[in-house]
Scaffold this motif. Structure first.
Motif, PDB file in Angstrom:
ATOM      1  N   HIS A 132      48.776  41.501  42.239  1.00 36.29           N
ATOM      2  CA  HIS A 132      47.826  41.216  40.900  1.00 36.29           C
ATOM      3  C   HIS A 132      46.673  40.313  41.194  1.00 36.29           C
ATOM      4  N   LEU A 133      47.188  39.017  41.925  1.00 30.23           N
ATOM      5  CA  LEU A 133      46.129  38.040  42.297  1.00 30.23           C
ATOM      6  C   LEU A 133      45.028  39.028  43.341  1.00 30.23           C
ATOM      7  N   ASN A 134      45.493  39.813  44.082  1.00 32.44           N
ATOM      8  CA  ASN A 134      44.582  40.408  45.105  1.00 32.44           C
ATOM      9  C   ASN A 134      43.661  40.987  44.289  1.00 32.44           C
ATOM     10  N   GLY A 135      44.236  42.051  43.521  1.00 32.53           N
ATOM     11  CA  GLY A 135      43.204  42.974  42.846  1.00 32.53           C
ATOM     12  C   GLY A 135      42.450  42.300  41.913  1.00 32.53           C
ATOM     13  N   THR A 136      42.786  41.352  41.009  1.00 31.09           N
ATOM     14  CA  THR A 136      42.022  40.572  40.297  1.00 31.09           C
ATOM     15  C   THR A 136      40.900  39.774  40.782  1.00 31.09           C
ATOM     16  N   ILE A 137      41.210  39.126  41.860  1.00 27.59           N
ATOM     17  CA  ILE A 137      40.003  38.467  42.456  1.00 27.59           C
ATOM     18  C   ILE A 137      38.956  39.295  43.170  1.00 27.59           C
ATOM     19  N   ALA A 138      39.616  40.270  43.511  1.00 29.81           N
ATOM     20  CA  ALA A 138      38.627  41.474  44.179  1.00 29.81           C
ATOM     21  C   ALA A 138      37.718  42.162  43.192  1.00 29.81           C
ATOM     22  N   ALA A 139      38.262  42.289  42.068  1.00 29.18           N
ATOM     23  CA  ALA A 139      37.533  42.946  40.916  1.00 29.18           C
ATOM     24  C   ALA A 139      36.251  41.788  40.714  1.00 29.18           C
ATOM     25  N   ALA A 140      36.537  40.601  40.343  1.00 24.88           N
ATOM     26  CA  ALA A 140      35.673  39.798  39.961  1.00 24.88           C
ATOM     27  C   ALA A 140      34.603  39.461  41.024  1.00 24.88           C
ATOM     28  N   TYR A 141      35.020  39.596  42.391  1.00 24.95           N
ATOM     29  CA  TYR A 141      33.901  39.513  43.477  1.00 24.95           C
ATOM     30  C   TYR A 141      33.217  40.902  43.408  1.00 24.95           C
ATOM     31  N   ILE A 142      33.795  41.960  43.001  1.00 24.71           N
ATOM     32  CA  ILE A 142      32.771  43.110  43.242  1.00 24.71           C
ATOM     33  C   ILE A 142      32.122  43.054  41.968  1.00 24.71           C
ATOM     34  N   ASN A 143      32.629  42.710  40.794  1.00 22.17           N
ATOM     35  CA  ASN A 143      31.845  42.663  39.516  1.00 22.17           C
ATOM     36  C   ASN A 143      30.272  41.814  39.976  1.00 22.17           C
ATOM     37  N   GLY A 144      30.520  40.518  40.512  1.00 21.81           N
ATOM     38  CA  GLY A 144      29.538  39.807  40.938  1.00 21.81           C
ATOM     39  C   GLY A 144      28.401  40.628  41.932  1.00 21.81           C
ATOM     40  N   VAL A 145      28.976  41.078  42.946  1.00 26.78           N
ATOM     41  CA  VAL A 145      28.270  41.718  43.672  1.00 26.78           C
ATOM     42  C   VAL A 145      27.205  42.750  43.220  1.00 26.78           C
TER      43      VAL A 145
END
Length: 857
Positions: A132-145
């Motif tokens: 959950h933490l892995n996917g959620t932080i990844a999603a925030a990173y991706i949305n920023g990029v």
């Protein structure tokens, strides 16, 4: 690169129309990259090359060698330890800004593999052991990029969890563990962020390489999850022609083609492939091209850096927020008042270890070491700082960078290339170095002493097989005996002050450097050097033997030269102990570095290197209030941990590592990080210990025996206490939790969790509320509890706020092979509001009235 012609496309082009106008031979070319960092252009149809670049914690650009300097952000384990989606989003935006400056349309990040073992070489590149933490932080990173029009590439799909035999190892995983632990972070990120590109893993999954795994790429990714982005291989990670194309692998990277090209033509003739198969793959490449047009990033544009006060401030904030306070028993931190003398000790203090090794490393635009950051902060309060290394930690000697200069006096070295041997004895003796050489084919200055010549060389002037001279002067910053180290890709020797001191031309042994293509690292000692004096240093090599070994890509060789002042072990520790005793404050900075944690190899154990543990123990004996700063990307054993009253986990902090650390030490920033990984007391406690790396069962097989019980899930089910638990992290203030409320789940399984958090201490600070869910009665074994949500809240001293976390069906479900999907079983669940996985502050119950099943995102 081919220039665009008058038929250049624009952002409104019709994909199907363009696809219909591309000739079949050009479509086949498009299935493989153009070199390391571009897609193939088709000038006749107006198709330019799309540019990509490594991440995940920076944007290198198109060159390993002489790259344009870049910002380096904290390693992913550090970023995830912030538990801060907004910070991850801002980091993603900043990375996209750097992509735009470098003319890059696709960023090759984030790495989103679940950390299975502390020993994984690329563990620092991924966010967490928890999906959950892995996917959620990844999603925030991706949305920023992607908010800036740059494509993010989520990788490595899937179970790329070790480096040992990484091209051939077979991850043997149960369907349930695959779904709940390893696929889940990808599933979350695709649902919440829809990354425009995805990279397959090198390894096999249950017998089939991921890049040709039809069930993985077509049945799960495309059909079940509805993913529509580009699928590319990892570099040289394609092992088939027909199978990979049929499975849905759109793009083989890098070029030239190894498994496509002529092989595709032959498969078409034999009707193992059909033109429609090729169209399916090219269509996805055209779709990413359309996004590149929409971004307005120039094609084949120049590469520039980014350096603004706002960017530096974000780098500094990220470094501080990625720091976790593990212990502060006597409230030694923060450092207050004006201590007269501060001791800074340890091998990780003087150097800025900004990142782990491998493709994540880059040339930082600038760096601030812990010693520099602490010294600057100490000066502001009138304190003096003295330094002692104590003991060394490197595998490879620190690079020569900063200690070398050209004949002009400018920093760096001159690198010259010849297309044939300049003399009969070019590599052999120093006497021949005095003889004039013919004019070289091409030359370039370089700032550093790590030169991976896979790119950055003028292809029009320098042949693939070449002879190279690296010449500079070495200026030591301390007097004494120095060790010089060298490893190369090719065959060559190092000459220092008139003597050949390192021989790597006589049957050099292969090592792990340069992605496994280099020699072993060889050391020599040069005695009696004087600080500030210039000593000539020259490296001569040829890559002819390297080319003959059949490297998987064009490379003209590599050079890695390092040096360090010789430190007598007993004297080093003695000096450190003396300094700690006589100082008002002692700060000990230890840990790992990119020599120990890197792509290409796994760690052999969890131990700190060399005499590090002895150094810590003796310094703590001399000064029990010593502040220990531990820097690594993943856990290490700490046999002295009970003696340490104050302990910080710094991770790899990027450019601003030193300032971010100093901000925490001196109280400018109240630490709020929480560990994204469980820190075991010993390697044997790690869930994957019986089957990881070289412990694979049978040839190339790695059995994921722990199933769904990865990380804290394993420690919970075994009732085993770790050294530091997942989610653990202290503050300079104290928080109280109250009034936990849970709404009734909807028919789809959505519900909300809220509680009040109050800062009852004397300092402003932030707290991370972690929401865990436990199933009371279940038809299949389940973890004791699982993280299903979190929220970070900033509170002034004395302030309280209501914190609300929205949960969905993921919070109640598990994967059931019998149902071939996800199941949420009717019954009672316990919901916890926690400060860490073993600090459960509040609990309540929620009831799901009816069982339901689901598939897809």
């Amino acid at each position: 690169m081919t220039a665009l012609n008058a038929k250049a496309l624009d952002a409104n082009f019709d994909v199907e129309d363009v696809l219909s106008r591309i000739r079949l031979p050009d479509k086949i070319r498009m299935l493989t990259g153009l070199g390391w960092w571009h897609t193939e252009p088709v000038p006749d149809v107006g198709i330019p090359s799309v540019r990509m670049s490594d991440g995940p914690n920076g944007v290198r650009g198109t060159r390993f060698f002489n790259s344009v300097p870049s910002s380096c952000f904290p390693s992913s384990t550090g970023l995830a330890s912030s538990f801060d989606d907004e910070l991850a989003y801002q980091v993603g935006k900043a990375l996209a800004d750097e992509c735009r400056a470098k003319g890059c349309h696709i960023l090759l990040g984030p790495t989103t593999n679940t950390q299975r073992s502390p020993l994984g070489g690329r563990g620092f590149e991924s966010f967490s052991e928890d999906p959950h933490l892995n996917g959620t932080i990844a999603a925030a990173y991706i949305n920023g990029v992607q908010s800036q029009g740059v494509a993010a590439t989520i990788k490595h799909f899937v179970c790329n969890d070790q480096e040992y035999e990484r091209f051939s190892s077979d991850s043997v995983v149960s369907e349930r563990a695959l779904r709940e632990i390893y696929l889940k972070p990808f599933q979350i990120a695709i649902k919440k962020a829809d990354p425009w590109a995805l990279m397959t893993a090198y390894n096999r999954l249950n017998g089939t390489h991921c890049s040709e795994n039809f069930d993985l790429l077509q049945n799960i990714l495309r059909k079940e999850w509805g993913y529509e982005g580009l699928i590319m291989s990892d570099w040289t990670g394609v092992y088939s022609t027909v199978e990979s194309i049929k499975a849905g692998l759109d793009l083989e990277m890098p070029g030239p083609a190894y498994m496509r090209g002529k092989a595709v033509e032959r498969a078409l003739i034999g009707q193992k492939l059909f033109p429609s198969d090729i169209d399916d793959r090219v269509r996805k490449i055209l779709e990413i091209l359309k996004r590149a047009y929409a971004s307005a990033i120039p094609f084949n544009g120049p590469e520039e850096g980014v350096d603004t006060p706002q960017l530096r401030a974000l780098l500094r904030k990220a470094a501080a927020d990625a720091t976790v306070l593990l212990k502060n028993d006597n409230s030694v931190l923060p450092i207050v008042g004006s201590p007269k003398k501060i001791a800074v000790i340890g091998p990780n203090a003087k150097q800025a270890f900004t990142s782990g090794g491998g493709s994540a490393r880059l040339l930082s635009s600038y760096t601030v070491s812990p010693l520099e950051g602490i010294t600057a902060a100490a000066q502001e309060i009138g304190s003096t700082v003295d330094y002692a290394i104590g003991a060394t930690s490197h595998v490879l000697l620190p690079l020569l960078d900063g200690l070398i200069q050209q004949n002009s006096g400018e920093p760096g070295a001159l690198v010259e290339f010849w297309n044939e041997s300049p003399s009969a004895s070019f590599l052999s003796t120093y006497a021949n170095l005095q003889e004039p050489l013919p004019a070289c084919a091409w030359s370039t200055p370089t700032l550093g002493s790590w030169c991976f010549l896979a790119d950055g060389v003028d292809d029009t002037e320098v042949n693939e097989i070449c002879w190279i001279r690296y010449s500079t002067t070495f200026v030591p910053d301390e007097s004494g005996d120095w060790e010089i180290g060298l490893n190369i890709t090719g065959s060559g020797n190092l000459f220092f002050d008139g003597n050949m001191v390192i021989d790597l031309s006589t049957n050099p042994e292969q090592g792990e450097g340069f992605f496994g293509l280099g020699t072993v690292d060889v050391h020599a000692t040069v005695k009696g050097l004087e600080a500030g004096k210039a000593y000539p240093l020259e490296i001569r090599l040829s890559n002819a033997e390297f080319i003959g070994r059949g490297a998987p890509f064009t490379c003209r060789g590599g050079i890695r030269a390092g040096a360090a002042k010789y430190v007598d072990e007993e004297e080093g520790i003695s000096n450190a102990v003396k300094l700690a005793k006589e100082s008002d404050v002692a700060i000990l900075v230890i840990g790992l570095n990119h020599d120990w944690e890197s792509e290409g190899f796994d760690r052999k154990d969890m131990k700190l290197p060399g005499l590090m543990n002895r150094l810590v123990s003796e310094v703590l004996e001399a000064n029990p209030d010593t502040i220990v700063v531990h820097q690594s990307g993943t856990p290490t054993e700490m046999p002295w941990v009970d003696k340490a009253k104050t302990l910080l986990q710094a991770f790899y902090g990027g450019n601003e590592l030193g300032n971010g650390l100093a901000d925490v030490l001196f109280g400018r920033v109240n630490p709020s990080g929480k560990l994204s990984l469980t820190f075991p007391k010993r390697l044997q406690d790690s869930p994957s210990h019986p089957s990881f790396g070289q412990k694979g069962e049978g040839y190339g097989q790695v059995l994921y025996n722990e199933g769904i019980f990865v990380g804290y899930r394993s420690f919970d089910i075994k009732d085993l206490k770790p050294m530091f638990s997942f989610g653990h992290g202290l503050s300079y203030t104290t928080f109280e939790y109250s009034d936990l409320q849970v709404s009734q789940p909807t028919a789809e399984g959505s519900f909300s969790v809220s509680c009040t958090v109050k800062n009852v201490g004397k300092r402003d600070g932030a707290e991370v509320v972690q929401v865990y869910v436990s199933d009371v009665a279940f038809s299949l074994p389940r973890p004791v509890k699982e993280l299903k949500g979190y929220a970070k809240v900033w509170l002034k001293a004395g302030e309280g706020k209501a914190v609300k976390v929205e949960l969905d069906r993921d919070a109640l479900s598990f994967y059931d092979n019998r149902a071939e999907g996800w199941v949420a079983e009717a019954g009672e669940f316990i919901v916890y509001a926690a400060a860490s996985s073993d600090d459960l502050r509040l609990s309540t119950k929620v009831n799901l009235p009816e069982t339901f099943t689901w598939r897809g995102l």
